[in-house]
Design a protein around this motif. Structure first.
Motif, PDB file in Angstrom:
ATOM      1  N   PRO A 187      51.875  70.487  83.007  1.00  0.00           N
ATOM      2  CA  PRO A 187      50.475  70.166  82.713  1.00  0.00           C
ATOM      3  C   PRO A 187      49.877  69.259  83.776  1.00  0.00           C
ATOM      4  O   PRO A 187      50.593  68.543  84.481  1.00  0.00           O
ATOM      5  CB  PRO A 187      50.580  69.434  81.374  1.00  0.00           C
ATOM      6  N   SER A 188      48.547  69.321  83.915  1.00  0.00           N
ATOM      7  CA  SER A 188      47.838  68.367  84.776  1.00  0.00           C
ATOM      8  C   SER A 188      47.716  67.065  83.983  1.00  0.00           C
ATOM      9  O   SER A 188      46.870  66.943  83.091  1.00  0.00           O
ATOM     10  CB  SER A 188      46.456  68.907  85.150  1.00  0.00           C
ATOM     11  N   LEU A 189      48.550  66.135  84.326  1.00  0.00           N
ATOM     12  CA  LEU A 189      48.744  64.951  83.495  1.00  0.00           C
ATOM     13  C   LEU A 189      47.795  63.833  83.892  1.00  0.00           C
ATOM     14  O   LEU A 189      47.736  63.434  85.060  1.00  0.00           O
ATOM     15  CB  LEU A 189      50.189  64.478  83.632  1.00  0.00           C
ATOM     16  N   GLY A 190      47.046  63.318  82.922  1.00  0.00           N
ATOM     17  CA  GLY A 190      46.267  62.110  83.130  1.00  0.00           C
ATOM     18  C   GLY A 190      47.145  60.890  82.884  1.00  0.00           C
ATOM     19  O   GLY A 190      48.245  60.985  82.350  1.00  0.00           O
ATOM     20  N   ASP A 222      43.577  65.920  78.940  1.00  0.00           N
ATOM     21  CA  ASP A 222      44.555  66.436  77.970  1.00  0.00           C
ATOM     22  C   ASP A 222      45.631  67.207  78.719  1.00  0.00           C
ATOM     23  O   ASP A 222      45.343  68.252  79.306  1.00  0.00           O
ATOM     24  CB  ASP A 222      43.849  67.363  76.978  1.00  0.00           C
ATOM     25  N   PRO A 223      46.890  66.722  78.727  1.00  0.00           N
ATOM     26  CA  PRO A 223      47.401  65.498  78.090  1.00  0.00           C
ATOM     27  C   PRO A 223      47.264  64.281  78.992  1.00  0.00           C
ATOM     28  O   PRO A 223      47.070  64.403  80.210  1.00  0.00           O
ATOM     29  CB  PRO A 223      48.873  65.844  77.857  1.00  0.00           C
ATOM     30  N   THR A 224      47.409  63.100  78.386  1.00  0.00           N
ATOM     31  CA  THR A 224      47.388  61.826  79.106  1.00  0.00           C
ATOM     32  C   THR A 224      48.629  61.030  78.742  1.00  0.00           C
ATOM     33  O   THR A 224      49.017  60.965  77.573  1.00  0.00           O
ATOM     34  CB  THR A 224      46.124  61.014  78.746  1.00  0.00           C
ATOM     35  N   GLY A 235      52.790  48.484  77.534  1.00  0.00           N
ATOM     36  CA  GLY A 235      53.996  47.679  77.680  1.00  0.00           C
ATOM     37  C   GLY A 235      55.091  48.520  78.313  1.00  0.00           C
ATOM     38  O   GLY A 235      54.894  49.149  79.356  1.00  0.00           O
ATOM     39  N   LYS A 236      56.231  48.602  77.647  1.00  0.00           N
ATOM     40  CA  LYS A 236      57.342  49.414  78.156  1.00  0.00           C
ATOM     41  C   LYS A 236      57.330  50.836  77.603  1.00  0.00           C
ATOM     42  O   LYS A 236      58.208  51.643  77.924  1.00  0.00           O
ATOM     43  CB  LYS A 236      58.675  48.738  77.806  1.00  0.00           C
ATOM     44  N   GLN A 237      56.335  51.152  76.795  1.00  0.00           N
ATOM     45  CA  GLN A 237      56.282  52.464  76.153  1.00  0.00           C
ATOM     46  C   GLN A 237      55.560  53.494  77.030  1.00  0.00           C
ATOM     47  O   GLN A 237      54.579  53.172  77.696  1.00  0.00           O
ATOM     48  CB  GLN A 237      55.537  52.367  74.813  1.00  0.00           C
ATOM     49  N   ARG A 238      56.065  54.722  76.989  1.00  0.00           N
ATOM     50  CA  ARG A 238      55.427  55.844  77.654  1.00  0.00           C
ATOM     51  C   ARG A 238      55.136  56.889  76.564  1.00  0.00           C
ATOM     52  O   ARG A 238      56.061  57.529  76.054  1.00  0.00           O
ATOM     53  CB  ARG A 238      56.323  56.429  78.752  1.00  0.00           C
ATOM     54  N   ILE A 239      53.873  57.017  76.214  1.00  0.00           N
ATOM     55  CA  ILE A 239      53.458  57.821  75.063  1.00  0.00           C
ATOM     56  C   ILE A 239      52.539  58.932  75.561  1.00  0.00           C
ATOM     57  O   ILE A 239      51.521  58.670  76.205  1.00  0.00           O
ATOM     58  CB  ILE A 239      52.720  56.947  74.027  1.00  0.00           C
ATOM     59  N   LEU A 240      52.893  60.164  75.268  1.00  0.00           N
ATOM     60  CA  LEU A 240      52.098  61.304  75.710  1.00  0.00           C
ATOM     61  C   LEU A 240      51.071  61.645  74.634  1.00  0.00           C
ATOM     62  O   LEU A 240      51.421  61.870  73.469  1.00  0.00           O
ATOM     63  CB  LEU A 240      53.005  62.508  75.981  1.00  0.00           C
ATOM     64  N   LEU A 241      49.802  61.695  75.026  1.00  0.00           N
ATOM     65  CA  LEU A 241      48.699  61.947  74.112  1.00  0.00           C
ATOM     66  C   LEU A 241      48.080  63.311  74.390  1.00  0.00           C
ATOM     67  O   LEU A 241      47.868  63.682  75.541  1.00  0.00           O
ATOM     68  CB  LEU A 241      47.612  60.872  74.267  1.00  0.00           C
ATOM     69  N   SER A 242      47.773  64.039  73.327  1.00  0.00           N
ATOM     70  CA  SER A 242      47.131  65.348  73.470  1.00  0.00           C
ATOM     71  C   SER A 242      46.288  65.620  72.236  1.00  0.00           C
ATOM     72  O   SER A 242      46.563  65.084  71.154  1.00  0.00           O
ATOM     73  CB  SER A 242      48.183  66.453  73.638  1.00  0.00           C
ATOM     74  N   HIS A 243      45.268  66.486  72.388  1.00  0.00           N
ATOM     75  CA  HIS A 243      44.591  66.956  71.174  1.00  0.00           C
ATOM     76  C   HIS A 243      45.560  67.806  70.375  1.00  0.00           C
ATOM     77  O   HIS A 243      45.621  67.710  69.155  1.00  0.00           O
ATOM     78  CB  HIS A 243      43.330  67.741  71.495  1.00  0.00           C
ATOM     79  N   GLY A 244      46.304  68.681  71.060  1.00  0.00           N
ATOM     80  CA  GLY A 244      47.335  69.473  70.398  1.00  0.00           C
ATOM     81  C   GLY A 244      47.077  70.959  70.369  1.00  0.00           C
ATOM     82  O   GLY A 244      47.997  71.746  70.145  1.00  0.00           O
ATOM     83  N   ASP A 245      45.838  71.380  70.602  1.00  0.00           N
ATOM     84  CA  ASP A 245      45.545  72.811  70.490  1.00  0.00           C
ATOM     85  C   ASP A 245      46.258  73.639  71.539  1.00  0.00           C
ATOM     86  O   ASP A 245      46.681  74.773  71.278  1.00  0.00           O
ATOM     87  CB  ASP A 245      44.034  73.077  70.520  1.00  0.00           C
ATOM     88  N   ALA A 246      46.435  73.089  72.749  1.00  0.00           N
ATOM     89  CA  ALA A 246      47.117  73.836  73.809  1.00  0.00           C
ATOM     90  C   ALA A 246      48.578  74.091  73.473  1.00  0.00           C
ATOM     91  O   ALA A 246      49.196  75.010  74.025  1.00  0.00           O
ATOM     92  CB  ALA A 246      47.005  73.075  75.129  1.00  0.00           C
ATOM     93  N   LEU A 247      49.134  73.300  72.565  1.00  0.00           N
ATOM     94  CA  LEU A 247      50.546  73.441  72.198  1.00  0.00           C
ATOM     95  C   LEU A 247      50.781  74.496  71.120  1.00  0.00           C
ATOM     96  O   LEU A 247      51.928  74.898  70.894  1.00  0.00           O
ATOM     97  CB  LEU A 247      51.080  72.094  71.697  1.00  0.00           C
ATOM     98  N   CYS A 248      49.717  74.949  70.475  1.00  0.00           N
ATOM     99  CA  CYS A 248      49.861  75.883  69.341  1.00  0.00           C
ATOM    100  C   CYS A 248      49.855  77.326  69.856  1.00  0.00           C
ATOM    101  O   CYS A 248      48.885  78.084  69.654  1.00  0.00           O
ATOM    102  CB  CYS A 248      48.762  75.642  68.316  1.00  0.00           C
ATOM    103  N   ALA A 275      59.264  65.927  78.896  1.00  0.00           N
ATOM    104  CA  ALA A 275      60.136  65.786  80.061  1.00  0.00           C
ATOM    105  C   ALA A 275      59.316  65.595  81.328  1.00  0.00           C
ATOM    106  O   ALA A 275      59.651  64.764  82.187  1.00  0.00           O
ATOM    107  CB  ALA A 275      61.035  67.010  80.186  1.00  0.00           C
ATOM    108  N   GLN A 276      58.231  66.367  81.463  1.00  0.00           N
ATOM    109  CA  GLN A 276      57.389  66.246  82.647  1.00  0.00           C
ATOM    110  C   GLN A 276      56.753  64.856  82.739  1.00  0.00           C
ATOM    111  O   GLN A 276      56.585  64.314  83.829  1.00  0.00           O
ATOM    112  CB  GLN A 276      56.291  67.313  82.614  1.00  0.00           C
ATOM    113  N   ALA A 277      56.409  64.303  81.601  1.00  0.00           N
ATOM    114  CA  ALA A 277      55.767  62.982  81.573  1.00  0.00           C
ATOM    115  C   ALA A 277      56.780  61.840  81.566  1.00  0.00           C
ATOM    116  O   ALA A 277      56.381  60.676  81.649  1.00  0.00           O
ATOM    117  CB  ALA A 277      54.865  62.871  80.355  1.00  0.00           C
ATOM    118  N   GLN A 278      58.067  62.180  81.423  1.00  0.00           N
ATOM    119  CA  GLN A 278      59.122  61.177  81.278  1.00  0.00           C
ATOM    120  C   GLN A 278      58.775  60.231  80.113  1.00  0.00           C
ATOM    121  O   GLN A 278      58.876  59.007  80.225  1.00  0.00           O
ATOM    122  CB  GLN A 278      59.337  60.401  82.575  1.00  0.00           C
TER     123      GLN A 278
END
Length: 260
Positions: free
Chosen positions: A10-13, A119-121, A126-139, A203-206
């Motif tokens: 994905p083109s990651l923000g 989407d996604p970003t 802090g030390k967290q890496r959290i991937l955010l998405s609306h979710g429609d592209a995953l369905c 995995a891509q976003a680690q």
């Protein structure tokens, strides 16, 4: 032959939270519309009272959006803009496009002081890496929608659509909403996020945590060593009643807050 989305990076923000951010709120799928006043009033109350340093809206804030020019003629959309504007004066407010409001443009957001999220970003809190998405592209199992999404997200389609008269665009939106309502009444089962694609994106976003909306199935899922958190939709004018905020803390804690 189109690329397999399960293995297409994905083109990651990226959104790196400044050290001053201790709390980040995530909401999605409010589907705001003038006819559903209770949901709107709950959202307005939440936006006025939240103590979060940032409010990230992960799509479908609005039930429908046919162009920023429509907001200039719509008192309800103007009232929503004022809520966003007031909140953005004391917290960071950002918006990610959903499947209902993917045409929300820079004019409206800029007037509200709201930032745009890709989407996604990847959120670094802090030390967290959290991937955010609306979710429609995953369905991916919703093949008719995925075909429409591919078409409607192209710049040429959007340019052609926005060039149409406002009344024609509004009629097109009404037809899509009528189709969606008929599918609900027929008891159609909607697709969920594809497991393989979710893991690939992580995995891509680690990242080891994925947060999305879209499916209206709020729940927490284990993906091996990772987590998938599905946001609640907001519906206070029709049962089942739901209005939930997903709150992230810099120290790694998270909680679901019912805003009923």
């Amino acid at each position: 032959m189109s690329a397999d989305p399960r293995t297409t990076a994905p083109s990651l923000g990226r959104l790196t939270a400044p050290a001053t951010w201790q709390t980040v709120d995530l909401i999605s799928d409010l589907h705001l519309q003038a006819s559903e006043t209770t949901t709107y009033e709950a959202w307005r109350d939440y936006m006025a009272r939240t103590t979060a340093d940032a409010v990230l809206i992960l799509g479908d804030l609005f039930e429908v959006w046919v162009g920023d020019d429509a907001a200039a003629q719509d008192p309800f959309l103007q009232s929503c803009a004022e809520v966003l504007r007031q909140t953005a004066q004391r917290a960071h407010v950002a918006f990610m496009h959903g499947n209902r409001d993917f045409l929300v443009g820079p004019d409206y957001l800029g007037d509200c002081g709201v930032a745009t999220l890709t989407d996604p970003t990847l959120l670094e809190l802090g030390k967290q890496r959290i991937l955010l998405s609306h979710g429609d592209a995953l369905c991916l199992d919703d093949k008719p929608y995925q075909a429409f999404r591919l078409q409607a997200r192209s710049p040429q389609w959007q340019q052609d659509f926005l060039a149409k008269p406002l009344a024609e665009r509004q009629e097109f939106a009404r037809s899509l909403r009528a189709l969606s309502e008929s599918q609900k009444h027929e008891g159609m089962t909607f697709a969920d996020a594809d497991l393989e694609m979710s893991l690939f994106w992580l995995a891509q976003a680690q990242a080891d945590c994925l947060v999305h909306g879209h499916t209206h199935r709020p729940a927490d899922h284990a993906l091996g060593s990772a987590q998938r958190h599905v946001l609640s939709d907001w519906s206070l004018d029709h049962a089942p009643l739901r209005a939930q905020v997903f709150r992230l803390q810099r120290d790694g804690a998270s909680q679901r807050i019912d805003w009923l």
